[in-house]
Design an enzyme around this catalytic site. Structure first.
Site, PDB file in Angstrom:
ATOM      1  CG  HIS A 100      -2.259  -0.550   1.015  1.00  0.00           C
ATOM      2  ND1 HIS A 100      -2.480  -1.881   0.772  1.00  0.00           N
ATOM      3  CD2 HIS A 100      -3.486   0.046   0.992  1.00  0.00           C
ATOM      4  CE1 HIS A 100      -3.781  -2.094   0.623  1.00  0.00           C
ATOM      5  NE2 HIS A 100      -4.413  -0.934   0.744  1.00  0.00           N
ATOM      6  CG  HIS A 138       2.091  -3.022   6.388  1.00  0.00           C
ATOM      7  ND1 HIS A 138       3.008  -3.910   5.853  1.00  0.00           N
ATOM      8  CD2 HIS A 138       1.096  -2.909   5.471  1.00  0.00           C
ATOM      9  CE1 HIS A 138       2.592  -4.312   4.668  1.00  0.00           C
ATOM     10  NE2 HIS A 138       1.430  -3.717   4.412  1.00  0.00           N
TER      11      HIS A 138
END
Length: 236
Positions: free
Chosen positions: A135, A184
């Site tokens: 992302h 993440h």
């Protein structure tokens, strides 16, 4: 009006500096350095310390605007529009940057590092490799690319500043969502940002070097190219 040729060198220099910073983070992650663990835990505690149902619902929607699949679809649409406007060089440049730097390059890096995702508090489930964040990479290259081009074509300084500010805030928020959702580590998104920024600037440098040869090749294929981004950038 006198025009000045835009030099690729500053773009290469900035891109290489960001690539070096990416290398430093990557080195720390690869060898599981103490400072990487400390950095990650500190930021995870701070960002996930204010989780709420309403905020989570909003963030889960916003974070998808940095999804690699969506970025690829948007890239194809933009490339088609550029081709329709006969801006073939810019279409190939934009599409090629997203394809090779974001999609292929990001995937290769994930395979190389093969880092597991955090297991502290995942608000959405993700199982593939964590480093660097896909992302973060896609968001930085796609939106950062558009932001830098708009800055280069803007005439007034105040417009450049506003565009740069909005671009950084938007990218930063998407990166924030990945940490907030627990999918993440902070160093994953930081690395994705550094790599993506390096890709954008190096890509611009490469385009400036090959722009004329590429146009010459297109002319041989009977394609009249009307790409004019850097012509506009030079006329002020």
């Amino acid at each position: 009006m006198r025009t000045q040729k835009v030099s690729p060198m500053p773009f290469f220099i900035v891109g290489i500096l960001f690539l070096i910073l990416f290398g430093i983070i990557s080195w720390g992650v690869y060898f599981d350095s103490n400072w990487i663990r400390s950095f990650d835990l500190t930021w995870i505690d701070w960002i996930q310390g204010s989780i709420s149902e309403g905020k989570t619902s909003f963030i889960m929607k916003i974070t998808e605007l940095g999804n690699m699949k969506l970025v690829i679809v948007l890239t194809i649409i933009i490339a088609i529009v550029l081709f329709i406007k006969r801006k073939f060089a810019e279409g190939l440049w934009f599409g090629g940057t997203i394809l090779f730097c974001a999609a292929i390059g990001g995937k290769l890096l994930k395979k190389i590092f093969d880092r597991d995702r955090p297991t502290f508090l995942q608000l959405i489930e993700k199982t593939n490799e964590s480093f660097p964040s896909g992302h973060a990479t896609a968001t930085t290259i796609f939106y950062g690319f558009i932001g830098v081009v708009l800055i280069l074509t803007a005439v007034h300084i105040w417009k450049k500043v506003i565009i740069g500010f909005i671009t950084l805030i938007w990218i930063g928020y998407i990166l924030f969502t990945r940490i907030y959702l627990g999918v993440h580590f902070p160093t994953d998104v930081l690395a994705g940002f550094l790599y993506g920024t390096a890709a954008v600037f190096i890509s611009i440098g490469v385009y400036l070097l090959v722009q004329q040869p590429l146009r010459h090749l297109l002319r041989k294929l009977n394609l009249v190219d009307k790409s004019d981004t850097f012509e506009r950038a030079e006329n002020y």
